[in-house]
Design a protein around this motif. Structure first.
Motif, PDB file in Angstrom:
ATOM      1  N   UNK A  46       0.525  -1.060  -0.044  1.00  0.00           N
ATOM      2  CA  UNK A  46       0.886  -2.113   1.277  1.00  0.00           C
ATOM      3  C   UNK A  46       1.141  -1.059   2.519  1.00  0.00           C
ATOM      4  N   UNK A  47       1.615   0.061   2.140  1.00  0.00           N
ATOM      5  CA  UNK A  47       1.901   0.872   3.402  1.00  0.00           C
ATOM      6  C   UNK A  47       0.706   1.467   3.935  1.00  0.00           C
ATOM      7  N   UNK A  48      -0.473   1.881   3.301  1.00  0.00           N
ATOM      8  CA  UNK A  48      -1.502   2.550   3.747  1.00  0.00           C
ATOM      9  C   UNK A  48      -2.398   1.754   4.621  1.00  0.00           C
ATOM     10  N   UNK A  49      -2.669   0.508   4.592  1.00  0.00           N
ATOM     11  CA  UNK A  49      -3.611  -0.087   5.524  1.00  0.00           C
ATOM     12  C   UNK A  49      -2.811  -0.458   6.832  1.00  0.00           C
ATOM     13  N   UNK A  50      -1.533  -0.698   6.657  1.00  0.00           N
ATOM     14  CA  UNK A  50      -0.837  -0.804   8.047  1.00  0.00           C
ATOM     15  C   UNK A  50      -0.723   0.446   8.731  1.00  0.00           C
TER      16      UNK A  50
END
Length: 438
Positions: free
Chosen positions: A134-138
């Protein structure tokens, strides 16, 4: 500008707590038929939701990311670099190890599916291997927006994160009260973007110019959080709990925003003390390797859970007291120690891969002023939805290979590399100063 050890410490601290938090709440149960299940600790034992207040440390990762991005982008601008070149290099640094990890996991999923592994088991394992995504696209989106966000910071200072916080609050009210879930997608950028934008403010002294500012952030954020989870509508858990609505993380809520602001204030308050501590060589020798391996730790930290599950749970060797009981909690200590040892071995095995990726990055990173800079915007645009799908559905939804997200991630990575290939064929290399600025 010299490298700030405290910023590296924040990254390392955030990663360590994320890893420990995921391991702590992951509990395995061997069913009578031999199947391995993973009950959701936060749902089965509700009091454990209070533990998330200590383990939800990602606001500090975005704060540190904003501060370092402000440094990097300022140097690139001063050296004559372009927004496309800078964004492409930042994206590639994230996408290369992510693509390698995802490729290996997808190959393993394909082999297991061909070998007839139960689709439910495969789906659970695939989800566990992608839950951290979840952290990567943000972070990719915020990286692409950095030139614009930093321009807003230079013009409006603290009013920029304040405006983002106000927009996030309005969006969250509409999500909760008007049942407009798609507006929640904005909060992924707005809520985490506030911490990222405060990193710019911290870098330029806006959070330390007045001694009362960090106190106000810490106290105001804490009071607001208490009001939102006490008499307010939000749960205390800062990690997603199945069936819990509204949630503080899916999408990030105004309560998460308040907690992030409080963490930022506390981080700035304790900075002088921690910086003095980090000046000790023995301390820095412990912290520095963790910061350098942060991406490896973040991507691969659930692999030890699979190793331990296979070695101790599938074989029936692991003792299994009642889930959530006092003996079960006592066994969390050896559980964490064994996982730590396995992860240490995994990181050491991956050192040649990390060195190879570092060399590949140097050969393929986009130039400071690429001829086809528009490709560098398309790359993250293709990778972001793919990574989001992996985060939500895992690497084996319903026990099947997720073809479209795999293609999207591969395409996004290739588009970021392509401008460098074109430049090498047709134009001279950029000046060293531009490369160093990134």
């Amino acid at each position: 500008m010299s490298r700030d050890r405290y910023v590296d410490f924040l990254r390392a601290w955030a990663i360590v707590l994320v890893v420990l938090g995921h391991w702590l709440i992951t509990g395995l149960v061997r069913e009578p038929d031999g199947a391995i299940t993973a009950p959701e600790l936060l749902a089965v034992v509700p009091w454990t939701q209070w533990l998330t207040l200590g383990f939800q440390i990602m606001p500090l990762f975005f704060l540190a990311g904003g501060r370092s991005a402000g440094d990097s982008w300022s140097r690139a601008r001063a050296a004559g670099g372009t927004a496309a070149g800078w964004t492409g290099r930042r994206a590639l640094r994230l996408l290369l190890p992510t693509a390698v990890y995802s490729g290996l996991v997808l190959v393993a999923v394909g082999i297991c599916a061909a070998a007839g592994v139960d689709s439910g088991t495969l789906a659970l394992v695939g989800w566990a291997m992608g839950m951290q995504f979840w952290f990567l696209p943000v972070y990719l989106v915020l990286g692409a927006l950095t030139p614009a966000l930093y321009a807003a910071h230079r013009r409006w200072g603290l009013r920029a994160p304040l405006a983002m916080a106000a927009a996030a609050t309005v969006a969250d009210v509409l999500v909760v009260a008007a049942h407009a879930p798609y507006l929640g997608l904005l909060d992924y950028v707005l809520v985490w973007g506030v911490a990222y934008q405060l990193g710019f403010c911290w870098r330029d002294g806006l959070l330390t110019r007045h001694r009362a500012t960090p106190f106000a952030l810490a106290a105001g954020g804490t009071v607001a959080f208490a009001a939102l989870v006490g008499p307010g509508p939000f749960p205390v858990s800062l990690i997603l709990v199945t069936g819990q609505t509204p949630s503080n993380t899916d999408p990030p809520s105004v309560a998460m925003l308040a907690w992030a602001v409080a963490q930022v204030g506390l981080c700035v308050l304790v900075a002088p003390v921690v910086r003095r501590w980090l000046e000790r060589d023995r301390v820095w020798r412990l912290v520095r390797p963790l910061g350098g391996a942060s991406m490896t730790l973040y991507l691969w930290h659930m692999v030890p859970v699979l190793v331990v599950a296979a070695a101790f749970y599938l074989t029936g060797l692991a003792p299994e007291p009642a889930f959530g009981s006092a003996p079960w909690w006592a066994l969390r200590v050896p559980w964490l120690l064994v996982l730590g040892l396995v992860l240490t071995g995994v990181v050491r095995l991956l050192r040649p891969v990390d060195r190879g990726l570092a060399a590949l990055f140097e050969r393929t990173r986009p130039d400071a002023a690429p001829r086809h800079g528009w490709l560098l915007w398309l790359g993250p645009a293709a990778a972001v939805p793919a990574l989001a799908r992996f985060a939500v559905e895992g690497f084996a939804p319903d026990g099947r290979l997720p073809v479209l997200p795999a293609v999207g991630l591969a395409l996004g990575t290739a588009l970021v590399v392509l401008p460098r290939v074109v430049t090498r064929r047709g134009t001279p290399e950029p000046k060293d100063a531009l490369e160093q600025a990134a």
